[in-house]
Design a protein around this motif. Structure first.
Motif, short mmCIF file in Angstrom:
data_model
loop_
_atom_site.label_atom_id
_atom_site.label_comp_id
_atom_site.label_asym_id
_atom_site.label_seq_id
_atom_site.Cartn_x
_atom_site.Cartn_y
_atom_site.Cartn_z
N MET A 29 -21.82 14.41 20.85
CA MET A 29 -21.94 15.51 19.89
C MET A 29 -22.90 15.05 18.80
SD MET A 29 -18.99 17.43 17.74
CE MET A 29 -19.39 18.82 16.70
N CYS A 77 -20.74 18.29 23.70
CA CYS A 77 -20.20 19.23 22.72
C CYS A 77 -21.31 20.01 22.04
CB CYS A 77 -19.41 18.48 21.65
SG CYS A 77 -18.03 17.53 22.31
N SER A 78 -21.00 21.26 21.76
CA SER A 78 -21.95 22.10 21.03
C SER A 78 -22.12 21.58 19.62
CB SER A 78 -21.45 23.55 20.98
OG SER A 78 -20.30 23.66 20.17
N LEU A 79 -23.28 21.88 19.05
CA LEU A 79 -23.48 21.64 17.63
C LEU A 79 -22.73 22.71 16.87
CD1 LEU A 79 -27.31 20.84 17.47
CD2 LEU A 79 -25.38 19.27 17.73
N ASN A 101 -27.65 24.70 21.69
CA ASN A 101 -26.37 24.81 22.39
C ASN A 101 -26.52 25.47 23.76
OD1 ASN A 101 -24.91 23.49 20.43
ND2 ASN A 101 -24.26 25.37 19.40
N TYR A 115 -18.47 20.77 29.02
CA TYR A 115 -19.11 21.31 27.83
C TYR A 115 -18.01 21.85 26.94
CZ TYR A 115 -21.99 24.20 24.78
OH TYR A 115 -22.59 24.76 23.67
N TYR A 118 -17.53 24.41 20.63
CA TYR A 118 -16.95 24.58 19.30
C TYR A 118 -17.61 25.75 18.57
CZ TYR A 118 -15.14 19.80 19.78
OH TYR A 118 -14.49 18.68 20.21
N HIS A 119 -18.90 25.89 18.79
CA HIS A 119 -19.71 26.84 18.02
C HIS A 119 -19.13 28.25 18.02
CE1 HIS A 119 -23.17 29.40 17.02
NE2 HIS A 119 -23.57 28.36 16.30
#
Length: 168
Positions: A29, A77-79, A101, A115, A118-119
């Motif tokens: 991440m 992980c998404s930003l 993302n 994946y 979170y975003h």
């Protein structure tokens, strides 16, 4: 992770920090710090969104492939979105985060790694900006933000039949 790291710095340390330790999983991440190149004081130090996108996605993709080559399962992980109105280019940063993302999700699908999105759970109704109640500074989650992130991570791992618990 070292505070303030960019993807380039993390990529350079990846063999020593991750690969030699041979963990079962590695959570990747990273990338938001690269976006500060949109706001640098000196115009000569600024990067375009496309340059930042290329930098972040190529470094992260290299780390994913390096992990897979060593039998380590990446969890990509998404930003997170941001909500920093004091920065003139915050909207542009958030659009760049969405684009990055999307590429992260494609990398995860192409490499069959996990994946963690979170975003989408942390944005305001606009789908772009960090919800104000999740961070005091508009960037770093506080306890409510981290509780939400923990839930998202647990749900994602559970959906892939990965049990959380103490190491064996």
């Amino acid at each position: 992770m070292v505070g303030g790291d960019t993807t380039e710095q993390a990529r350079r340390r990846f063999a020593a920090d991750v690969l030699q330790l041979k963990p079962r999983y590695v959570v990747i991440m990273i990338g938001i710090n690269n976006t500060w190149a949109l706001d640098t004081f000196l115009p000569s130090d600024r990067l375009t969104p496309q340059e930042i996108y290329q930098q972040v996605t190529s470094d992260v993709e290299a780390m994913v492939h390096a992990a897979l080559e060593q039998g380590i399962q990446p969890v990509l992980c998404s930003l997170l979105p941001t909500c920093m109105d004091r920065y003139a280019r915050n909207h542009e940063r958030n659009q760049l985060v969405i684009t990055i993302n999307e590429r992260f999700q494609a990398i995860a699908e192409q490499t069959d790694c996990l994946y963690v999105d979170y975003h989408s759970r942390m944005t305001d109704a606009d789908g772009n900006t960090l919800r104000k109640e999740l961070a005091d500074d508009g960037l770093h989650p506080h306890v409510l933000g981290y509780q939400l992130m923990a839930t998202v991570l647990r749900d994602t791992l559970s959906a892939h039949d990965i049990a959380l618990g103490t190491p064996s």
